[in-house]
Write an enzyme that holds these catalytic residues in place. Structure first.
Site, PDB file in Angstrom:
ATOM      1  N   ARG A  25       0.866  -1.056   0.014  1.00  0.00           N
ATOM      2  CA  ARG A  25       0.022   0.232  -0.007  1.00  0.00           C
ATOM      3  C   ARG A  25       0.819   1.283  -0.052  1.00  0.00           C
ATOM      4  O   ARG A  25       1.758   1.480  -0.770  1.00  0.00           O
ATOM      5  CB  ARG A  25      -0.958  -0.203   1.233  1.00  0.00           C
ATOM      6  CG  ARG A  25      -2.454   0.111   0.893  1.00  0.00           C
ATOM      7  CD  ARG A  25      -3.526   0.341   2.240  1.00  0.00           C
ATOM      8  NE  ARG A  25      -2.807   1.240   3.040  1.00  0.00           N
ATOM      9  CZ  ARG A  25      -3.158   2.529   3.126  1.00  0.00           C
ATOM     10  NH1 ARG A  25      -4.212   2.914   2.366  1.00  0.00           N
ATOM     11  NH2 ARG A  25      -2.933   3.370   3.764  1.00  0.00           N
ATOM     12  N   HIS A 137      -4.453   4.098   7.298  1.00  0.00           N
ATOM     13  CA  HIS A 137      -4.085   4.446   8.534  1.00  0.00           C
ATOM     14  C   HIS A 137      -5.275   5.225   9.331  1.00  0.00           C
ATOM     15  O   HIS A 137      -5.441   4.928  10.530  1.00  0.00           O
ATOM     16  CB  HIS A 137      -2.987   5.618   8.684  1.00  0.00           C
ATOM     17  CG  HIS A 137      -1.697   5.133   8.276  1.00  0.00           C
ATOM     18  ND1 HIS A 137      -0.829   5.104   7.336  1.00  0.00           N
ATOM     19  CD2 HIS A 137      -0.736   4.472   9.232  1.00  0.00           C
ATOM     20  CE1 HIS A 137       0.345   4.550   7.502  1.00  0.00           C
ATOM     21  NE2 HIS A 137       0.244   4.061   8.667  1.00  0.00           N
ATOM     22  N   GLU A 158       2.053  11.665   9.038  1.00  0.00           N
ATOM     23  CA  GLU A 158       3.019  10.674   8.583  1.00  0.00           C
ATOM     24  C   GLU A 158       4.375  11.002   8.892  1.00  0.00           C
ATOM     25  O   GLU A 158       4.693  12.400   9.346  1.00  0.00           O
ATOM     26  CB  GLU A 158       3.212  10.775   7.081  1.00  0.00           C
ATOM     27  CG  GLU A 158       1.918  10.295   6.508  1.00  0.00           C
ATOM     28  CD  GLU A 158       0.726  11.219   6.013  1.00  0.00           C
ATOM     29  OE1 GLU A 158       1.095  12.448   6.265  1.00  0.00           O
ATOM     30  OE2 GLU A 158      -0.131  10.947   5.420  1.00  0.00           O
ATOM     31  N   HIS A 248     -15.096 -27.480   6.125  1.00  0.00           N
ATOM     32  CA  HIS A 248     -14.909 -28.034   4.533  1.00  0.00           C
ATOM     33  C   HIS A 248     -15.035 -26.672   3.765  1.00  0.00           C
ATOM     34  O   HIS A 248     -15.895 -25.909   3.811  1.00  0.00           O
ATOM     35  CB  HIS A 248     -16.169 -28.748   4.365  1.00  0.00           C
ATOM     36  CG  HIS A 248     -15.892 -29.713   3.090  1.00  0.00           C
ATOM     37  ND1 HIS A 248     -15.121 -30.836   2.892  1.00  0.00           N
ATOM     38  CD2 HIS A 248     -16.132 -29.161   1.894  1.00  0.00           C
ATOM     39  CE1 HIS A 248     -15.031 -31.288   1.489  1.00  0.00           C
ATOM     40  NE2 HIS A 248     -15.737 -30.288   0.948  1.00  0.00           N
ATOM     41  N   CYS A 251     -16.180 -26.879  -2.651  1.00  0.00           N
ATOM     42  CA  CYS A 251     -15.274 -27.256  -4.046  1.00  0.00           C
ATOM     43  C   CYS A 251     -16.493 -27.759  -4.813  1.00  0.00           C
ATOM     44  O   CYS A 251     -17.018 -28.804  -4.783  1.00  0.00           O
ATOM     45  CB  CYS A 251     -14.520 -28.352  -3.693  1.00  0.00           C
ATOM     46  SG  CYS A 251     -13.784 -29.072  -4.898  1.00  0.00           S
ATOM     47  N   CYS A 262      -9.900 -33.997  -7.282  1.00  0.00           N
ATOM     48  CA  CYS A 262      -9.532 -33.843  -5.786  1.00  0.00           C
ATOM     49  C   CYS A 262     -10.204 -34.605  -4.890  1.00  0.00           C
ATOM     50  O   CYS A 262     -10.889 -35.662  -5.197  1.00  0.00           O
ATOM     51  CB  CYS A 262      -9.907 -32.549  -5.379  1.00  0.00           C
ATOM     52  SG  CYS A 262     -11.539 -32.004  -5.720  1.00  0.00           S
ATOM     53  N   GLU A 289     -14.410 -20.916  -2.251  1.00  0.00           N
ATOM     54  CA  GLU A 289     -14.151 -21.924  -3.423  1.00  0.00           C
ATOM     55  C   GLU A 289     -12.874 -21.638  -3.871  1.00  0.00           C
ATOM     56  O   GLU A 289     -12.278 -20.739  -3.878  1.00  0.00           O
ATOM     57  CB  GLU A 289     -14.987 -21.564  -4.463  1.00  0.00           C
ATOM     58  CG  GLU A 289     -14.991 -22.214  -5.830  1.00  0.00           C
ATOM     59  CD  GLU A 289     -15.466 -23.581  -5.705  1.00  0.00           C
ATOM     60  OE1 GLU A 289     -16.381 -24.036  -5.028  1.00  0.00           O
ATOM     61  OE2 GLU A 289     -14.587 -24.755  -6.361  1.00  0.00           O
ATOM     62  N   THR A 311      -0.892 -28.148  -8.258  1.00  0.00           N
ATOM     63  CA  THR A 311      -2.040 -27.205  -7.791  1.00  0.00           C
ATOM     64  C   THR A 311      -1.544 -25.576  -7.218  1.00  0.00           C
ATOM     65  O   THR A 311      -2.212 -24.741  -7.605  1.00  0.00           O
ATOM     66  CB  THR A 311      -2.907 -28.024  -6.604  1.00  0.00           C
ATOM     67  OG1 THR A 311      -3.850 -27.025  -6.035  1.00  0.00           O
ATOM     68  CG2 THR A 311      -2.091 -28.445  -5.740  1.00  0.00           C
ATOM     69  N   ASP A 323      -2.440 -20.248  -0.918  1.00  0.00           N
ATOM     70  CA  ASP A 323      -3.815 -20.620  -0.381  1.00  0.00           C
ATOM     71  C   ASP A 323      -4.440 -19.092   0.198  1.00  0.00           C
ATOM     72  O   ASP A 323      -3.810 -18.694   1.186  1.00  0.00           O
ATOM     73  CB  ASP A 323      -3.786 -21.556   0.963  1.00  0.00           C
ATOM     74  CG  ASP A 323      -5.009 -22.113   1.419  1.00  0.00           C
ATOM     75  OD1 ASP A 323      -5.875 -21.519   1.397  1.00  0.00           O
ATOM     76  OD2 ASP A 323      -4.881 -23.451   1.936  1.00  0.00           O
ATOM     77  N   ARG A 325      -7.311 -18.870   1.828  1.00  0.00           N
ATOM     78  CA  ARG A 325      -8.459 -19.010   2.744  1.00  0.00           C
ATOM     79  C   ARG A 325      -7.802 -18.568   4.259  1.00  0.00           C
ATOM     80  O   ARG A 325      -6.695 -18.471   4.586  1.00  0.00           O
ATOM     81  CB  ARG A 325      -8.696 -20.436   2.717  1.00  0.00           C
ATOM     82  CG  ARG A 325      -9.495 -21.027   1.737  1.00  0.00           C
ATOM     83  CD  ARG A 325      -9.744 -22.340   1.711  1.00  0.00           C
ATOM     84  NE  ARG A 325      -8.250 -23.318   1.804  1.00  0.00           N
ATOM     85  CZ  ARG A 325      -8.130 -24.595   1.956  1.00  0.00           C
ATOM     86  NH1 ARG A 325      -9.099 -25.300   2.320  1.00  0.00           N
ATOM     87  NH2 ARG A 325      -7.124 -24.979   1.846  1.00  0.00           N
TER      88      ARG A 325
HETATM   89  N1  LIG Z   1      -7.041 -23.009  -6.297  1.00  0.00           N
HETATM   90  C1  LIG Z   1      -7.350 -24.360  -6.413  1.00  0.00           C
HETATM   91  N2  LIG Z   1      -8.134 -24.936  -5.551  1.00  0.00           N
HETATM   92  C2  LIG Z   1      -8.463 -26.022  -5.588  1.00  0.00           C
HETATM   93  C3  LIG Z   1      -7.731 -27.099  -6.361  1.00  0.00           C
HETATM   94  N3  LIG Z   1      -8.393 -28.223  -6.092  1.00  0.00           N
HETATM   95  C4  LIG Z   1      -9.319 -28.078  -5.120  1.00  0.00           C
HETATM   96  N4  LIG Z   1      -9.472 -26.835  -4.675  1.00  0.00           N
HETATM   97  C5  LIG Z   1      -9.997 -26.212  -3.390  1.00  0.00           C
HETATM   98  O1  LIG Z   1      -9.145 -26.494  -2.247  1.00  0.00           O
HETATM   99  C6  LIG Z   1     -10.212 -26.493  -1.293  1.00  0.00           C
HETATM  100  C7  LIG Z   1      -9.800 -27.532  -0.447  1.00  0.00           C
HETATM  101  O2  LIG Z   1      -8.501 -27.543   0.101  1.00  0.00           O
HETATM  102  P1  LIG Z   1      -7.740 -28.822   0.195  1.00  0.00           P
HETATM  103  O3  LIG Z   1      -6.226 -28.378   0.288  1.00  0.00           O
HETATM  104  O4  LIG Z   1      -8.096 -29.953  -0.673  1.00  0.00           O
HETATM  105  O5  LIG Z   1      -7.944 -29.451   1.634  1.00  0.00           O
HETATM  106  P2  LIG Z   1      -8.268 -28.486   2.975  1.00  0.00           P
HETATM  107  O6  LIG Z   1      -9.358 -27.986   3.048  1.00  0.00           O
HETATM  108  O7  LIG Z   1      -6.867 -27.660   3.043  1.00  0.00           O
HETATM  109  O8  LIG Z   1      -7.591 -29.651   4.039  1.00  0.00           O
HETATM  110  P3  LIG Z   1      -8.762 -30.676   4.668  1.00  0.00           P
HETATM  111  O9  LIG Z   1      -9.443 -30.219   5.808  1.00  0.00           O
HETATM  112  O10 LIG Z   1      -8.050 -32.108   4.817  1.00  0.00           O
HETATM  113  O11 LIG Z   1      -9.856 -30.896   3.424  1.00  0.00           O
HETATM  114  C8  LIG Z   1     -11.352 -26.377  -1.846  1.00  0.00           C
HETATM  115  O12 LIG Z   1     -11.847 -24.838  -1.573  1.00  0.00           O
HETATM  116  C9  LIG Z   1     -11.443 -26.504  -3.295  1.00  0.00           C
HETATM  117  O13 LIG Z   1     -12.364 -25.756  -3.978  1.00  0.00           O
HETATM  118  C10 LIG Z   1      -6.829 -26.428  -7.300  1.00  0.00           C
HETATM  119  O14 LIG Z   1      -6.239 -27.396  -8.022  1.00  0.00           O
HETATM  120  N5  LIG Z   1      -6.587 -25.214  -7.011  1.00  0.00           N
HETATM  121 MG   LIG Z   2      -1.160   7.636   5.141  1.00  0.00          MG
HETATM  122 ZN   LIG Z   3     -12.180 -30.172  -4.597  1.00  0.00          ZN
END
Ligand SMILES: Nc1nc2c(ncn2[C@@H]2O[C@H](COP(=O)(O)OP(=O)(O)OP(=O)(O)O)[C@@H](O)[C@H]2O)c(=O)[nH]1
Ligand SMILES: [Mg+2]
Ligand SMILES: [Zn+2]
Ligand SMILES: [Mg+2]
Length: 402
Positions: A25, A137, A158, A248, A251, A262, A289, A311, A323, A325
């Site tokens: 940023r 900020h 700043e 979960h 997916c 997968c 997703e 992947t 990742d 997430r």
């Molecule tokens: N970017 C991407 N996401 C994927 C791919 N295959 C599956 N996913 C996504 O990966 C996520 C699942 O993650 P995983 O790494 O399989 O498992 P995890 O959730 O980390 O671990 P677990 O708790 O064991 O399931 C879901 O959101 C899927 O949509 C891929 O090739 N690329």
């Molecule tokens: Mg600033």
């Molecule tokens: Zn999947």
């Protein structure tokens, strides 16, 4: 002196703190002070040592109460209002007078008639969602006030070095050291808020008969990201006992179409069956997703995997981290139900360590057996090798054969 804990401690006592933002940023640091604790000495210090633009970050309530007009408002930039001086100031520019104006901006009883426009102090209004919607900020300063239970107004300026450069990290660090000013980052403030402020709410619940058994289903919504999550529990459910939890990530390809690329469908099916056979279970189905990159990008990632990339490499080629997430929403959902002790059905060590760091006790990990096929082999292999997933492989196959 690094870390948010020190920062909050000092801020509560009316002392300065320094907040860095991220490199991608502005890559600057601001000296920040709760406006209610402004004194001429402190304002003089700020003007001598920080030298940027003298602002007072305020929340929307203050802006509306003081009727502070916003002359230019673009979606992502700062929401500066007109400049102000307190009515009892003369020129408005001295440290004494800017201190007075700043302090009065934090006065909950102040009204529009207490200020003159234009003036020498520039209020700037924080986004209503705070750092969760804008990582600036201004938002960080108002969040610090909220976290510290102070009036939501903070002097903010700043830090420029001797040459007027605002990106000189060494200078900023030496200033912090010289005057023992605690330092934090906007990321750290955001993390604190994600951890401590519930951002999901329950929208609805209903009975939920499935082919596996009769459950209850809940809809939760994160009112910042607008993401909607599904939660399934057994009909009789006791959160004070250990809960068998599966988090979960959605997916579409695996869960809906039973893709062989997968292991998601196998995991989901296993857990629904587990719920039917065991008490006190909870499935949290998170709307993230493709490890957070979304459906279209995941399909792009599949196309790259057809060219031989794994992947994670595919994600990186598309410009994403491995990742994207996080599990804050899952954490707040568990807190909503009053859950603190769980058995977690996962192979992902990151989920385990995240929840443990957040104070959830994980009594044991439930392993989900996975069948390998020619299409998911490389995917499973990458998760084991690169992310240390502990995957229980069913049948003859083993990792050495990959
Ligand atoms: N970017 C991407 N996401 C994927 C791919 N295959 C599956 N996913 C996504 O990966 C996520 C699942 O993650 P995983 O790494 O399989 O498992 P995890 O959730 O980390 O671990 P677990 O708790 O064991 O399931 C879901 O959101 C899927 O949509 C891929 O090739 N690329
Ligand atoms: Mg600033
Ligand atoms: Zn999947
Ligand atoms: Mg999985």
């Amino acid at each position: 002196m690094y870390g948010l804990k020190n920062v909050i401690e000092s801020f509560k006592n009316g002392e300065f703190v320094i907040v860095f933002d991220s490199q991608n940023r502005e890559d600057e640091a601001d000296l920040i002070l709760p406006a209610q604790f402004s004194t001429p000495d402190k304002i003089s210090f700020v003007l001598n040592h920080a030298k940027g633009m003298f602002c007072v970050a305020i929340d929307k309530e203050i802006q509306e109460r003081l009727n502070l007009y916003v002359p230019y408002n673009t979606k992502d930039s700062c929401t500066f209002t007109v400049t102000v001086d307190h009515k009892d100031t003369k020129t408005g520019i001295t440290a004494i007078e800017r201190s007075k104006t700043s302090k009065e901006l934090a006065n909950p009883n102040a009204t529009a008639s207490d200020f003159k426009i234009p003036g020498h102090v520039n209020p700037v209004v924080a986004h209503e969602g705070g750092v969760l919607t804008r990582k600036g900020h201004t938002e960080a300063a108002v969040e610090l006030c909220r976290i510290s239970k102070l009036f939501p107004a903070a002097v903010m300026i700043e830090i420029l070095d001797e040459k007027g450069d605002s990106h000189n990290k060494e200078y900023i660090k030496s200033l912090a050291k010289r005057f023992s000013i605690p330092v934090t980052t906007i990321d750290e403030i955001e993390k604190y808020i994600l951890l401590n402020r519930p951002t999901v709410q329950k929208e609805a619940e209903a009975d939920f008969p499935t082919q596996y058994g009769k459950f209850k289903i809940f809809a939760f919504k994160n009112y910042f990201s607008q993401k909607e999550h599904a939660v399934l529990i057994n009909q009789t459910f006791n959160p004070s006992q250990p809960v068998n939890v599966r988090i979960h990530s959605s997916c579409k390809t695996g869960d809906v179409f039973h893709s062989l690329r997968c292991d998601c469908h196998q995991q989901l099916e296993f857990f629904l069956q587990f719920m039917a056979e065991n008490k006190n279970c909870m499935l949290i189905y998170l709307d993230q997703e493709g490890r957070g990159i979304g459906f279209a990008n995941k399909i792009k990632a599949y196309a790259l995997q057809e060219q031989g990339f794994d992947t994670y490499e595919a994600n990186n080629l598309l410009g994403f981290d491995d990742d994207l997430r996080d599990y804050f929403d899952a954490l707040h959902i568990m807190r909503f139900f009053g859950i603190s002790k769980i058995n977690l059905a996962t192979s992902n060590p990151e989920k385990v360590s995240f929840l443990q760091d957040c104070g959830i006790e994980i009594l044991k990990r439930i392993s989900i057996p996975i069948v390998i096929n020619p299409y998911n082999r490389k995917y499973i292999h990458s998760k084991i090798l690169k992310k240390k997933h502990e995957i229980l492989i069913k049948g003859e196959d083993n990792v050495e054969n990959f």
